[in-house]
Design an enzyme around this catalytic site. Structure first.
Site, PDB file in Angstrom:
ATOM      1  N   TYR A   1      -9.914  -4.912   2.984  1.00 52.18           N
ATOM      2  CA  TYR A   1      -9.186  -3.746   3.502  1.00 52.18           C
ATOM      3  C   TYR A   1      -9.313  -2.598   2.495  1.00 52.18           C
ATOM      4  O   TYR A   1      -8.355  -2.210   1.854  1.00 52.18           O
ATOM      5  CB  TYR A   1      -7.728  -4.172   3.699  1.00 52.18           C
ATOM      6  CG  TYR A   1      -6.810  -3.223   4.449  1.00 52.18           C
ATOM      7  CD1 TYR A   1      -7.255  -2.044   5.027  1.00 52.18           C
ATOM      8  CD2 TYR A   1      -5.469  -3.539   4.579  1.00 52.18           C
ATOM      9  CE1 TYR A   1      -6.388  -1.214   5.703  1.00 52.18           C
ATOM     10  CE2 TYR A   1      -4.587  -2.716   5.259  1.00 52.18           C
ATOM     11  CZ  TYR A   1      -5.058  -1.558   5.814  1.00 52.18           C
ATOM     12  OH  TYR A   1      -4.183  -0.732   6.481  1.00 52.18           O
TER      13      TYR A   1
ATOM     14  N   ARG B   1       0.826  -1.213   0.000  1.00 56.41           N
ATOM     15  CA  ARG B   1       0.000   0.000   0.000  1.00 56.41           C
ATOM     16  C   ARG B   1       0.858   1.259   0.000  1.00 56.41           C
ATOM     17  O   ARG B   1       0.410   2.318  -0.413  1.00 56.41           O
ATOM     18  CB  ARG B   1      -0.891   0.039   1.258  1.00 56.41           C
ATOM     19  CG  ARG B   1      -2.016  -0.949   1.299  1.00 56.41           C
ATOM     20  CD  ARG B   1      -2.581  -1.071   2.704  1.00 56.41           C
ATOM     21  NE  ARG B   1      -3.142   0.150   3.242  1.00 56.41           N
ATOM     22  CZ  ARG B   1      -4.413   0.541   3.104  1.00 56.41           C
ATOM     23  NH1 ARG B   1      -5.245  -0.212   2.423  1.00 56.41           N
ATOM     24  NH2 ARG B   1      -4.850   1.660   3.648  1.00 56.41           N
TER      25      ARG B   1
ATOM     26  N   GLU C   1      -3.299   6.437  19.516  1.00 55.23           N
ATOM     27  CA  GLU C   1      -4.046   5.315  18.940  1.00 55.23           C
ATOM     28  C   GLU C   1      -3.427   3.990  19.367  1.00 55.23           C
ATOM     29  O   GLU C   1      -2.246   3.751  19.116  1.00 55.23           O
ATOM     30  CB  GLU C   1      -4.033   5.455  17.411  1.00 55.23           C
ATOM     31  CG  GLU C   1      -4.780   4.365  16.697  1.00 55.23           C
ATOM     32  CD  GLU C   1      -4.883   4.615  15.186  1.00 55.23           C
ATOM     33  OE1 GLU C   1      -4.908   5.778  14.752  1.00 55.23           O
ATOM     34  OE2 GLU C   1      -4.912   3.612  14.441  1.00 55.23           O
TER      35      GLU C   1
ATOM     36  N   ARG D   1       0.159   5.606  16.843  1.00 53.29           N
ATOM     37  CA  ARG D   1       0.180   6.954  16.254  1.00 53.29           C
ATOM     38  C   ARG D   1      -0.314   7.969  17.262  1.00 53.29           C
ATOM     39  O   ARG D   1      -1.061   7.631  18.183  1.00 53.29           O
ATOM     40  CB  ARG D   1      -0.783   7.069  15.065  1.00 53.29           C
ATOM     41  CG  ARG D   1      -0.652   6.018  14.031  1.00 53.29           C
ATOM     42  CD  ARG D   1      -1.417   6.381  12.779  1.00 53.29           C
ATOM     43  NE  ARG D   1      -2.784   5.892  12.761  1.00 53.29           N
ATOM     44  CZ  ARG D   1      -3.491   5.714  11.654  1.00 53.29           C
ATOM     45  NH1 ARG D   1      -2.973   6.030  10.473  1.00 53.29           N
ATOM     46  NH2 ARG D   1      -4.721   5.267  11.707  1.00 53.29           N
TER      47      ARG D   1
ATOM     48  N   ASP E   1      -9.979   1.211   0.972  1.00 52.52           N
ATOM     49  CA  ASP E   1      -9.875   2.638   1.265  1.00 52.52           C
ATOM     50  C   ASP E   1     -11.203   3.296   0.866  1.00 52.52           C
ATOM     51  O   ASP E   1     -12.001   2.699   0.141  1.00 52.52           O
ATOM     52  CB  ASP E   1      -8.736   3.263   0.457  1.00 52.52           C
ATOM     53  CG  ASP E   1      -7.378   2.873   1.004  1.00 52.52           C
ATOM     54  OD1 ASP E   1      -7.297   2.546   2.200  1.00 52.52           O
ATOM     55  OD2 ASP E   1      -6.410   2.876   0.223  1.00 52.52           O
TER      56      ASP E   1
ATOM     57  N   ARG F   1      -9.213  -6.405  13.637  1.00 50.07           N
ATOM     58  CA  ARG F   1      -8.341  -5.640  14.499  1.00 50.07           C
ATOM     59  C   ARG F   1      -9.109  -4.400  14.914  1.00 50.07           C
ATOM     60  O   ARG F   1      -9.840  -3.799  14.099  1.00 50.07           O
ATOM     61  CB  ARG F   1      -7.093  -5.272  13.680  1.00 50.07           C
ATOM     62  CG  ARG F   1      -5.886  -4.950  14.482  1.00 50.07           C
ATOM     63  CD  ARG F   1      -5.250  -6.116  15.153  1.00 50.07           C
ATOM     64  NE  ARG F   1      -4.151  -5.609  15.985  1.00 50.07           N
ATOM     65  CZ  ARG F   1      -3.846  -6.079  17.162  1.00 50.07           C
ATOM     66  NH1 ARG F   1      -4.498  -7.094  17.683  1.00 50.07           N
ATOM     67  NH2 ARG F   1      -2.845  -5.565  17.846  1.00 50.07           N
TER      68      ARG F   1
ATOM     69  N   ARG G   1       9.824   5.866  -3.085  1.00 53.08           N
ATOM     70  CA  ARG G   1      10.196   6.820  -4.133  1.00 53.08           C
ATOM     71  C   ARG G   1      11.640   7.247  -4.003  1.00 53.08           C
ATOM     72  O   ARG G   1      12.133   7.425  -2.892  1.00 53.08           O
ATOM     73  CB  ARG G   1       9.366   8.106  -4.031  1.00 53.08           C
ATOM     74  CG  ARG G   1       7.922   7.941  -4.197  1.00 53.08           C
ATOM     75  CD  ARG G   1       7.270   9.317  -4.363  1.00 53.08           C
ATOM     76  NE  ARG G   1       5.838   9.155  -4.245  1.00 53.08           N
ATOM     77  CZ  ARG G   1       5.135   9.524  -3.184  1.00 53.08           C
ATOM     78  NH1 ARG G   1       5.728  10.131  -2.179  1.00 53.08           N
ATOM     79  NH2 ARG G   1       3.837   9.301  -3.164  1.00 53.08           N
TER      80      ARG G   1
HETATM   81  N1  UDP Z   1       3.391   0.857   7.888  1.00 51.69           N
HETATM   82  C1  UDP Z   1       4.600   0.796   8.523  1.00 51.69           C
HETATM   83  N2  UDP Z   1       5.118   1.938   9.093  1.00 51.69           N
HETATM   84  C2  UDP Z   1       4.464   3.111   9.031  1.00 51.69           C
HETATM   85  C3  UDP Z   1       3.228   3.178   8.367  1.00 51.69           C
HETATM   86  C4  UDP Z   1       2.705   2.018   7.807  1.00 51.69           C
HETATM   87  O1  UDP Z   1       5.199  -0.260   8.602  1.00 51.69           O
HETATM   88  O2  UDP Z   1       4.971   4.106   9.568  1.00 51.69           O
HETATM   89  C5  UDP Z   1       2.864  -0.406   7.304  1.00 51.69           C
HETATM   90  C6  UDP Z   1       1.965  -1.153   8.276  1.00 51.69           C
HETATM   91  O3  UDP Z   1       2.193  -2.531   8.067  1.00 51.69           O
HETATM   92  C7  UDP Z   1       0.585  -0.802   7.815  1.00 51.69           C
HETATM   93  C8  UDP Z   1       0.781  -0.703   6.321  1.00 51.69           C
HETATM   94  O4  UDP Z   1       2.076  -0.135   6.169  1.00 51.69           O
HETATM   95  O5  UDP Z   1      -0.342  -1.813   8.159  1.00 51.69           O
HETATM   96  C9  UDP Z   1      -0.238   0.121   5.606  1.00 51.69           C
HETATM   97  O6  UDP Z   1      -0.251   1.411   6.183  1.00 51.69           O
HETATM   98  P1  UDP Z   1      -1.419   2.413   5.898  1.00 51.69           P
HETATM   99  O7  UDP Z   1      -1.002   3.754   6.358  1.00 51.69           O
HETATM  100  O8  UDP Z   1      -1.856   2.263   4.476  1.00 51.69           O
HETATM  101  O9  UDP Z   1      -2.555   1.841   6.853  1.00 51.69           O
HETATM  102  P2  UDP Z   1      -3.960   2.494   7.237  1.00 51.69           P
HETATM  103  O10 UDP Z   1      -3.729   3.166   8.540  1.00 51.69           O
HETATM  104  O11 UDP Z   1      -4.367   3.401   6.128  1.00 51.69           O
HETATM  105  O12 UDP Z   1      -4.871   1.331   7.352  1.00 51.69           O
END
Ligand code: UDP
Length: 370
Positions: free
Chosen positions: A355, A178, A307, A286, A357, A255, A182
């Site tokens: 999952y 996801r 969170e 977070r 968006d 979850r 870059r």
């Molecule tokens: N992820 C990570 N570190 C970060 C942010 C995301 O490893 O700082 C990984 C984590 O496995 C997460 C996945 O990337 O489940 C997808 O993140 P995304 O932000 O898309 O999750 P959302 O909060 O949108 O469900």
């Protein structure tokens, strides 16, 4: 228990006033149908719902930033309410040191002190080669093959294992795909062409979608299933997929997350809406500082939410379907049962156990045959 004699008959009963249910409601109302919407919570909007606190809109169920590359979807949501431009650029905090996300040249410079894309690529290639895997079989292998071991250990492993409560070796590879990688200095978390937050907030957006529907809040479809089923020709079901079928194939896992709010009497706490804590020692994943989602916010105070992810149980809110092999196989079984229910439309993250968006939900809700 409501009296059957007094109740109106509807074309659609929408179970769940979240994004899928609200978009379908809007379409059905436009087509001249009678629609009743019920939700077990005491508000509409599902997880998009925002709570107002003295001029700060709290994203009550976690941060929501709408993003899509689909022009039709973008134009459609903007036809309901105009979206304010917003670029999501979260910061990662690993044991107090800050890094840009998603993984881009800023991150590579912060981590390795390198100064060119070639140097960053060389570092990642070197670390990827140590893995010696062609086809990644799990999230750990996928992450290392995308960004190497340093980033995996600093920015991915701790966060992911906290978020999902499972080892990265037990999680599917696609979760980490996801995130963009870059070799440019670009901190935009999404690759999508369009990105924003509804002007006036998500509640305004949802209110517009539901205008004209009969809405009943604080009532659970399953407390009165026969009655609710009898009042409409068709059901739009957006709750948990396994629950609809009385868990007959076994329970799906979800979850959940909980939020701990704090009000702070200053206007800027962390300088960004989302800070991810990627070490394993910090118990939360977070900190959301809500006011930064709205650049027009003039409040003198700020609200932050820590969170905490947790395993779901029936007393908590299901947020994320879990894409491991057990749950995926079980969900396939339930989806096959759902296909046989000709007068029920199953839609959204919970009812499809996917999952999604937000833009994917809107697209499905616009396309589904009513
Ligand atoms: N992820 C990570 N570190 C970060 C942010 C995301 O490893 O700082 C990984 C984590 O496995 C997460 C996945 O990337 O489940 C997808 O993140 P995304 O932000 O898309 O999750 P959302 O909060 O949108 O469900």
């Amino acid at each position: 228990m409501q009296s059957q004699q007094n109740s109106r008959h509807y074309d659609y009963l929408v179970v769940g006033a979240g994004l899928f249910g609200s978009v379908v409601t809007y379409r059905a109302l436009k087509a001249g149908k009678r629609v009743k919407v019920i939700d077990r919570r005491n508000h509409t909007g599902g997880n998009l719902y925002c709570e107002e606190c003295d001029g700060v809109a709290i994203h009550r169920y976690g941060p929501h930033i709408f993003h899509t590359s689909d022009k039709d979807v973008w134009q459609w949501v903007n036809s309901i309410v105009e979206f304010e431009p917003y670029i999501n650029s979260p910061i990662a905090n690993y044991n107090g040191k800050l890094y840009n996300l998603p993984f881009n040249m800023n991150t590579f410079v912060q981590l390795w002190g390198i100064s060119s894309p070639e140097q960053a690529e060389a570092k990642i290639n070197e670390q990827r080669a140590e893995l010696g895997v062609e086809q990644p079989q799990n999230l750990e292998q996928q992450a290392i093959s995308l960004v190497g071991t340093d980033i995996y250990h600093t920015l991915i492993k701790g966060y992911t294992e906290k978020q999902w409560g499972r080892k990265c070796t037990e999680l599917p590879a696609d979760i980490i795909r996801r995130l963009p990688v870059r070799f440019t200095f670009d901190n935009n978390y999404f690759n999508d062409r369009y990105q924003g937050i509804p002007r006036g907030g998500y509640n305004t957006f949802i209110d517009k979608l539901l205008e004209g529907a009969d809405i009943e809040l604080g009532c659970d479809f399953f407390d009165n299933r026969d009655y609710y089923t009898s009042i409409a020709d068709k059901i739009v079901y957006t709750g948990e997929l396994d629950r609809y079928f009385d868990y007959q194939l076994g329970p799906l896992e979800y979850r959940t997350v909980t939020f701990e709010d704090e009000r702070i009497e200053k206007s800027n706490y962390q300088g960004v809406a989302v800070m991810n804590f990627t070490d394993s020692a910090t118990p939360y994943t977070r900190i959301i500082e809500h006011r930064h989602f709205d650049r027009h916010c003039t409040a003198k105070h700020t609200i932050i939410s820590r969170e905490y992810p947790a395993e779901w149980n029936k007393a908590s809110e299901p947020y994320y379907p879990i894409g491991d092999s057990r749950n995926s196989a079980l969900a396939d079984g339930y989806r096959a049962l759902a296909k046989k229910c000709s007068n029920v439309i199953f839609g959204g993250r919970l009812a499809e156990y996917r999952y999604y968006d937000m833009h994917q939900i809107v697209k499905r809700a616009l396309e589904v045959e009513l």
